[in-house]
Scaffold this motif. Structure first.
Motif, short mmCIF file in Angstrom:
data_model
loop_
_atom_site.label_atom_id
_atom_site.label_comp_id
_atom_site.label_asym_id
_atom_site.label_seq_id
_atom_site.Cartn_x
_atom_site.Cartn_y
_atom_site.Cartn_z
N VAL A 11 -9.38 -13.12 41.37
CA VAL A 11 -8.84 -13.18 42.73
C VAL A 11 -7.35 -12.85 42.71
O VAL A 11 -6.59 -13.42 41.93
CB VAL A 11 -9.05 -14.59 43.33
CG1 VAL A 11 -8.53 -14.65 44.77
CG2 VAL A 11 -10.51 -14.98 43.27
N ASN A 12 -6.94 -11.92 43.59
CA ASN A 12 -5.52 -11.61 43.68
C ASN A 12 -4.86 -12.47 44.77
O ASN A 12 -5.51 -13.36 45.33
CB ASN A 12 -5.28 -10.11 43.90
CG ASN A 12 -5.76 -9.61 45.25
OD1 ASN A 12 -5.85 -10.34 46.22
ND2 ASN A 12 -6.06 -8.32 45.33
N ASP A 14 -3.82 -11.68 47.81
CA ASP A 14 -4.06 -11.29 49.20
C ASP A 14 -4.89 -12.37 49.90
O ASP A 14 -5.97 -12.73 49.41
CB ASP A 14 -4.81 -9.95 49.23
CG ASP A 14 -5.01 -9.40 50.63
OD1 ASP A 14 -5.15 -10.18 51.59
OD2 ASP A 14 -5.05 -8.17 50.76
N TYR A 17 -8.55 -11.61 50.20
CA TYR A 17 -9.32 -11.78 48.96
C TYR A 17 -9.55 -13.26 48.65
O TYR A 17 -10.63 -13.66 48.24
CB TYR A 17 -8.58 -11.09 47.82
CG TYR A 17 -9.48 -10.42 46.79
CD1 TYR A 17 -10.70 -9.86 47.12
CD2 TYR A 17 -9.06 -10.34 45.47
CE1 TYR A 17 -11.49 -9.24 46.16
CE2 TYR A 17 -9.84 -9.72 44.50
CZ TYR A 17 -11.06 -9.18 44.85
OH TYR A 17 -11.83 -8.57 43.90
N TYR A 20 -12.21 -14.53 50.95
CA TYR A 20 -13.52 -14.05 50.51
C TYR A 20 -14.03 -14.91 49.35
O TYR A 20 -15.17 -15.38 49.36
CB TYR A 20 -13.45 -12.57 50.10
CG TYR A 20 -14.72 -12.09 49.45
CD1 TYR A 20 -15.86 -11.87 50.21
CD2 TYR A 20 -14.80 -11.91 48.07
CE1 TYR A 20 -17.06 -11.47 49.61
CE2 TYR A 20 -15.98 -11.51 47.47
CZ TYR A 20 -17.10 -11.30 48.25
OH TYR A 20 -18.28 -10.91 47.65
N HIS A 21 -13.18 -15.13 48.36
CA HIS A 21 -13.56 -15.95 47.20
C HIS A 21 -13.92 -17.37 47.62
O HIS A 21 -14.97 -17.90 47.24
CB HIS A 21 -12.42 -15.98 46.18
CG HIS A 21 -12.64 -16.98 45.09
ND1 HIS A 21 -12.18 -18.28 45.19
CD2 HIS A 21 -13.27 -16.89 43.89
CE1 HIS A 21 -12.52 -18.94 44.09
NE2 HIS A 21 -13.18 -18.12 43.29
N TRP A 25 -17.97 -15.78 48.45
CA TRP A 25 -18.48 -15.40 47.14
C TRP A 25 -19.18 -16.57 46.47
O TRP A 25 -18.62 -17.66 46.34
CB TRP A 25 -17.34 -14.89 46.27
CG TRP A 25 -17.79 -14.20 45.01
CD1 TRP A 25 -18.28 -12.94 44.92
CD2 TRP A 25 -17.77 -14.72 43.68
NE1 TRP A 25 -18.57 -12.64 43.60
CE2 TRP A 25 -18.27 -13.72 42.83
CE3 TRP A 25 -17.38 -15.93 43.13
CZ2 TRP A 25 -18.38 -13.89 41.46
CZ3 TRP A 25 -17.50 -16.11 41.77
CH2 TRP A 25 -17.99 -15.10 40.94
N TRP A 50 -14.00 -4.07 44.19
CA TRP A 50 -14.49 -4.81 45.35
C TRP A 50 -13.37 -5.00 46.36
O TRP A 50 -13.59 -4.99 47.57
CB TRP A 50 -15.08 -6.16 44.94
CG TRP A 50 -15.56 -6.92 46.13
CD1 TRP A 50 -15.02 -8.06 46.66
CD2 TRP A 50 -16.65 -6.57 46.98
NE1 TRP A 50 -15.72 -8.43 47.78
CE2 TRP A 50 -16.73 -7.53 48.00
CE3 TRP A 50 -17.58 -5.53 46.98
CZ2 TRP A 50 -17.69 -7.50 49.00
CZ3 TRP A 50 -18.55 -5.48 47.98
CH2 TRP A 50 -18.59 -6.46 48.98
N TYR A 51 -12.16 -5.15 45.89
CA TYR A 51 -11.00 -5.32 46.78
C TYR A 51 -10.88 -4.13 47.72
O TYR A 51 -10.63 -4.29 48.92
CB TYR A 51 -9.74 -5.52 45.93
CG TYR A 51 -8.49 -5.79 46.73
CD1 TYR A 51 -8.43 -6.82 47.66
CD2 TYR A 51 -7.35 -5.03 46.51
CE1 TYR A 51 -7.27 -7.07 48.38
CE2 TYR A 51 -6.18 -5.27 47.22
CZ TYR A 51 -6.14 -6.29 48.16
OH TYR A 51 -5.00 -6.54 48.86
N LEU A 54 -13.63 -4.55 50.29
CA LEU A 54 -13.36 -5.69 51.17
C LEU A 54 -12.33 -5.32 52.25
O LEU A 54 -12.49 -5.69 53.41
CB LEU A 54 -12.87 -6.88 50.34
CG LEU A 54 -12.75 -8.20 51.08
CD1 LEU A 54 -14.10 -8.66 51.63
CD2 LEU A 54 -12.16 -9.26 50.15
N LYS A 55 -11.31 -4.57 51.86
CA LYS A 55 -10.29 -4.15 52.84
C LYS A 55 -10.87 -3.22 53.90
O LYS A 55 -10.36 -3.14 55.00
CB LYS A 55 -9.10 -3.48 52.13
CG LYS A 55 -8.26 -4.45 51.33
CD LYS A 55 -7.01 -3.80 50.77
CE LYS A 55 -7.35 -2.75 49.76
NZ LYS A 55 -6.17 -2.15 49.12
#
Length: 187
Positions: A11-12, A14, A17, A20-21, A25, A50-51, A54-55
């Protein structure tokens, strides 16, 4: 979204993200159409991150009629060309055409098995597999179950359903819980 929580290492920073996690997820997903959407997006991810997908997810939803298979199955050449001109999605002809093909197979699966989700979940006997990974490096890219699911879906005619794509799909849809042991979402 919990601040300063320890999350899976992939996970970054953002907020998109992180949300989402934390919220999607690995949470069990059973709805046929939502599973079709997720499978489609995982197929679009092939060769990308995936990032990136997702964007673009909201653009994908808009472009593909909110992933309604009843509409997608009727797409013709004009719609394919329209999609290939859409800068908000991945403009790969094979991937775009695979969505239409997969929508048709989606209905074949429902006719044969009663539900798309029920069929997919049958590969894990209807129950999430709980893994116990110490770190992200322990998590496999595919498993014998994703191999089996891939082989079965390909035999039915689906495209962009390789074993690695399907393992990512299984993780995202909660068929497997691959949150690492230190992740606060593990529970």
């Amino acid at each position: 979204m919990k601040e300063n929580a320890i999350r899976c290492a992939w996970v970054n920073a953002d907020p998109l993200y992180i949300a989402y996690h934390d919220e999607e997820w690995g949470k069990p997903l059973y709805d046929d159409q939502k599973l079709f959407e997720l499978l489609t997006l995982e197929g679009m991810q092939a060769g990308l991150s995936w990032y990136t997908i997702l964007k673009k997810r909201e653009s994908f939803r808009e472009a593909f009629d909110h992933f309604d298979p009843h509409i997608i199955v009727k797409y013709g050449p004009d719609k394919v060309e329209e999609l290939l001109q859409n800068p908000g999605i991945i403009r790969n002809r094979l991937k775009v055409q695979s969505v239409i093909t997969n929508a048709s197979v989606y209905f074949d699966i429902i006719r044969e098995h009663g539900s798309f989700g029920g069929y997919l979940w049958s590969f894990v006997d209807g129950t999430p597999i709980i893994n116990h990974w110490e770190s992200i490096s322990d998590v496999p890219a595919s498993t014998p179950i994703s191999d089996s699911m891939s082989k079965a879906l390909k035999k039915k005619g689906m495209k962009f359903v390789g074993s690695t794509i399907l393992y990512a799909f299984m993780q995202a849809s909660g068929m497997v819980n691959d949150h690492t042991l230190n992740c606060y979402c593990r529970a």
